[in-house]
Design an enzyme around this catalytic site. Structure first.
Site, PDB file in Angstrom:
ATOM      1  N   CYS A   1      -3.626   1.485  -1.947  1.00 24.51           N
ATOM      2  CA  CYS A   1      -2.396   0.724  -2.009  1.00 24.51           C
ATOM      3  C   CYS A   1      -1.217   1.354  -3.067  1.00 24.51           C
ATOM      4  CB  CYS A   1      -2.418  -0.861  -1.723  1.00 24.51           C
ATOM      5  SG  CYS A   1      -3.987  -1.464  -2.205  1.00 24.51           S
TER       6      CYS A   1
ATOM      7  N   ARG B   1     -16.144   1.737  -3.647  1.00 27.97           N
ATOM      8  CA  ARG B   1     -16.259   0.317  -4.328  1.00 27.97           C
ATOM      9  C   ARG B   1     -17.834  -0.067  -4.854  1.00 27.97           C
ATOM     10  NH1 ARG B   1     -12.501  -2.779   0.224  1.00 27.97           N
ATOM     11  NH2 ARG B   1     -10.758  -1.531  -0.006  1.00 27.97           N
TER      12      ARG B   1
ATOM     13  N   GLN C   1     -11.166   4.536   4.825  1.00 26.22           N
ATOM     14  CA  GLN C   1     -10.462   3.485   5.639  1.00 26.22           C
ATOM     15  C   GLN C   1      -9.279   4.052   6.297  1.00 26.22           C
ATOM     16  OE1 GLN C   1      -8.945   1.235   2.181  1.00 26.22           O
ATOM     17  NE2 GLN C   1      -9.869  -0.692   3.145  1.00 26.22           N
TER      18      GLN C   1
ATOM     19  N   ASP D   1      -6.280   3.561   6.837  1.00 23.70           N
ATOM     20  CA  ASP D   1      -5.276   2.488   5.889  1.00 23.70           C
ATOM     21  C   ASP D   1      -3.771   2.792   6.369  1.00 23.70           C
ATOM     22  OD1 ASP D   1      -4.932   0.511   4.201  1.00 23.70           O
ATOM     23  OD2 ASP D   1      -5.594   1.890   2.296  1.00 23.70           O
TER      24      ASP D   1
ATOM     25  N   HIS E   1       0.194   1.329   4.794  1.00 24.54           N
ATOM     26  CA  HIS E   1       0.828   0.151   4.405  1.00 24.54           C
ATOM     27  C   HIS E   1       2.445   0.368   4.837  1.00 24.54           C
ATOM     28  CE1 HIS E   1      -2.265   0.891   1.477  1.00 24.54           C
ATOM     29  NE2 HIS E   1      -2.493  -0.445   1.377  1.00 24.54           N
TER      30      HIS E   1
ATOM     31  N   LYS F   1      -4.792 -12.967   5.414  1.00 24.49           N
ATOM     32  CA  LYS F   1      -4.885 -11.873   6.424  1.00 24.49           C
ATOM     33  C   LYS F   1      -5.497 -12.326   7.689  1.00 24.49           C
ATOM     34  CE  LYS F   1      -9.553 -11.128   4.351  1.00 24.49           C
ATOM     35  NZ  LYS F   1     -10.691 -10.142   4.252  1.00 24.49           N
TER      36      LYS F   1
ATOM     37  N   HIS G   1      -0.776  -4.420   4.297  1.00 21.80           N
ATOM     38  CA  HIS G   1      -1.785  -3.593   4.189  1.00 21.80           C
ATOM     39  C   HIS G   1      -2.520  -3.713   5.578  1.00 21.80           C
ATOM     40  CE1 HIS G   1      -2.100  -3.748  -0.260  1.00 21.80           C
ATOM     41  NE2 HIS G   1      -1.436  -4.852  -0.117  1.00 21.80           N
TER      42      HIS G   1
END
Length: 592
Positions: free
Chosen positions: A286, A315, A333, A335, A337, A417, A463
């Site tokens: 992000c 992570r 991911q 991902d 945004h 979420k 996200h």
RNA sequence: GCCAGCGUAGCUCAGUGGUAGAGCAGCUGUUUCGUAAACAGCUGGUCGCGAGUUCGACUCUCGCCGCUGGCUCCA
């Protein structure tokens, strides 16, 4: 209330639905197990023992560790109790009496005190009395089929700061046939474990010597991933996403600004020092997308902006939680945004939910759970913004008439979420797609747009992933299809099997033609028997086997065998091409 | 990270206080074959790593690493 029905007999019982009856029986089985444990371990301290899906468990505090070898003895004792058909009796007693009754049982005492009621409900059967709301079966003989399955550690009240208890899991069913069927199902499920298939089908590996939780995608696994990613990219471009790339490390300072350094540090790797400045490897994408957004002044006219990236993050996960590809330390991911105005939030969330549903459907996932996760204990931002974001998510779910469950306190520190949970072969759920509203990062990074009024306004951020991560999604996909990937995803779609060496030239021509058409074909030109080649292709779950011998060479045909064993007989090569190309194009999901 | 179990050849697994075996895979040869394993020979292991006990440890003890099932935590 429900306990009264049970005590009063069978008329009301008939009204109870089957699953409630099963649940009651499973719960009762846990009490019987507790009684058995008590007779074998008189010093045992008892915690809780509820019914769960397919069975039950009970948590004990014992003076010695249990091992799987202890289970048969406990099971045998349970069978004696069941054979004796001892009745369950219910009583309401005062909390004071209960405290006296459970004097040597610290966990029960804690529960009674926490209940803070004048009266508590207890159930008694044989030599065992338990603090319990009930309801229960009338007598132990009603347990027809059960099996103790495993022992495991479990923290008292799920709190890792409190004592670790020993949990015994069991399964129980209305009849032996159901239990047998369940055990059979579990055995079958083990065969589709992605860790097993990953090895057998040569899809991926993990290496102790290189570091746990770090994935190596072998050519075949990588092929499937590429197809997923290509599909993903096309679908995102179609929906107005811009695909971007960002670096893997950034200064600690950036993570301080984002708040991760405070709220997410436990999951981040230690900094590395470059030119005396500390950098860390990214656990999330992000902040990077925000930096890109902020390179220009953004107008309300340009919103929403959607930055998508197959972003690889790292992570730290505690060693005990790693699990094949489903839980790793480095993952990619899918991902994105979305930067939007507050008035666009709901519409954007709706589009994302629909995209996630489209993705699930495209890959053949029919069963998944939608969860709405609300504010956790550790959070940033104002209560107002949390309420607003939560309401937006809820509205979308309601408007789309999606069945969902609320997961209280399970939101991320920066916002609520919506999660989609996928099931693996054994029915364990894994979080896949996730849609998170974030009012916090825009504050921290001062993310704005210029409104119609010419003034700056705070941008809202979403996200989201619509697959989750490539690793976890691939794990679930592998298990879903037991490694027999649908044709459009199969790493090898067809294999050419010449019967004798003299047929190789013909097969090579067909191979070239198929490759030119982007069909993932291979030629098995080893001097081996056709039977062996078929067997191996079958074990590799290759959708189509094309056998070519004298007849095929002569007629320009292929003999087509499918991986389910079905023999399609002789087809003209062009006819086969037509067939396979149309199936690939339609992204056929048939499980063969 | 915590509790429990496990770790023997590339894979699946057997085995014993006296320094290891099978099947498959791999390699070499022979076989050229019509819908799930041709035949023969050969190669292959510091028994997860490190200490300790012992005349001697793959086997017993301890520590570490990894894996498995849970717990906690999460894409």
């Amino acid at each position: 209330m429900r306990s009264l029905f049970v005590l009063e007999g069978s008329i009301e019982m008939a009204a109870e639905d089957k699953s409630q009856k099963l649940e009651m029986m499973r719960h009762s089985a846990s009490h019987i197990m507790a009684e058995a444990v008590k007779s074998l371990f008189p010093e045992a301290k008892f915690a809780i023992g509820p019914a769960i899906e397919d069975g039950f468990y009970y948590d004990f505090d014992l003076t010695r560790s249990l091992a799987a070898e202890d289970l048969p003895a406990i099971e045998a004792r349970m069978k004696e109790i069941i054979a004796a058909n001892t009745p369950f009796t219910h009583e309401e007693i005062s909390a004071k009496e209960a405290l006296k009754l459970f004097a040597g049982q610290p966990y029960k005492v804690e529960l009674i005190n926490d209940l803070a009621e004048d009266k508590v409900s207890i159930y008694k059967q044989g030599g065992f009395t338990d603090l319990c709301r009930g309801p229960h079966i009338k007598a132990s003989g009603e347990i027809k089929a059960f099996k103790l399955t495993s022992v495991a550690g479990a923290y008292w009240r799920g709190d890792e700061k409190r004592p670790m208890l020993q949990r015994i899991y069991g399964v129980a069913f209305a009849k032996q046939a159901d239990l047998d069927e369940y055990l059979q199902r579990i055995a079958e499920a083990a065969k589709r474990d992605h860790r097993k298939l990953g090895k057998e089908l040569d899809l991926f590996s993990l290496h102790e010597e290189a570091g746990p939780g770090l994935v190596y995608w072998h050519p075949r696994g990588a092929m499937v991933r590429q197809i997923i990613e290509d599909f993903w990219k096309v679908e995102h471009r179609r929906r107005g996403y811009d695909i971007v790339y960002s670096p893997h490390i950034a200064k600690v300072h950036l993570w301080e600004t984002s708040g991760h350094w405070n709220f997410y540090r436990d999951n981040m790797y230690s900094p590395m020092v470059i030119d005396e400045i500390q950098y860390v490897i990214k656990p999330m994408n992000c902040p990077f997308h925000i930096l890109m957004y902020k390179t220009q002044l953004r107008s309300y006219r340009n919103l929403p902006m959607r930055y998508a990236e197959l972003g690889t993050v790292y992570r730290y996960e505690r060693s005990g939680v790693l699990h094949g590809l489903a839980r790793v330390r480095g993952f990619t991911q899918d991902d994105a945004h979305i930067f939007c105005r507050p008035d666009q939030l709901e519409a954007e969330v709706k589009d994302v939910v629909e995209l996630a549903q489209f993705m699930m459907k495209s890959f053949g996932f029919e069963e998944y759970e939608m969860m709405l996760s609300t504010r956790p204990e550790k959070y940033t931002g104002t209560l107002e913004s949390w309420d607003m974001a939560t309401a937006a998510l809820r509205n979308v779910l309601e408007k789309l008439q999606i069945k969902y469950q609320v997961d209280p306190g399970e939101g991320v520190f920066y916002g609520p979420k919506i999660d989609i949970k996928l099931k693996d072969a054994l029915g364990r759920t894994w979080q896949g797609p996730t849609i998170q509203v974030d009012f916090q990062l825009p504050e921290r990074f001062d993310v704005n747009y210029v409104g119609e009024d010419g003034h700056e306004h705070r941008t809202v951020m979403i996200h989201r992933t619509v697959l989750g991560s490539m690793e976890r999604f691939f794990a679930c996909l592998t298990e879903h299809y037991a490694g027999a990937f649908p044709l459009w995803l199969a790493p090898v779609q067809t294999v050419l099997i010449p019967i004798a060496d003299r047929h190789v030239d013909y097969a090579a021509k067909l191979l070239a033609e198929m490759r030119a058409r982007d069909i993932r074909a291979q030629l098995d030109e080893r001097s081996e028997r056709m039977n062996l080649k078929i067997r191996e292709a079958q074990l590799n779950k290759i959708p189509y086997m094309l056998i070519v011998g004298d007849k095929e060479v002569e007629n320009g045909t292929v003999s087509v065998r499918m991986r389910n064993g079905e023999d399609l007989g002789s087809l003209s090569f062009s006819g086969f091409l037509e067939r396979i190309e149309s199936l690939i194009k339609s992204r056929e999901l048939a499980k063969l």
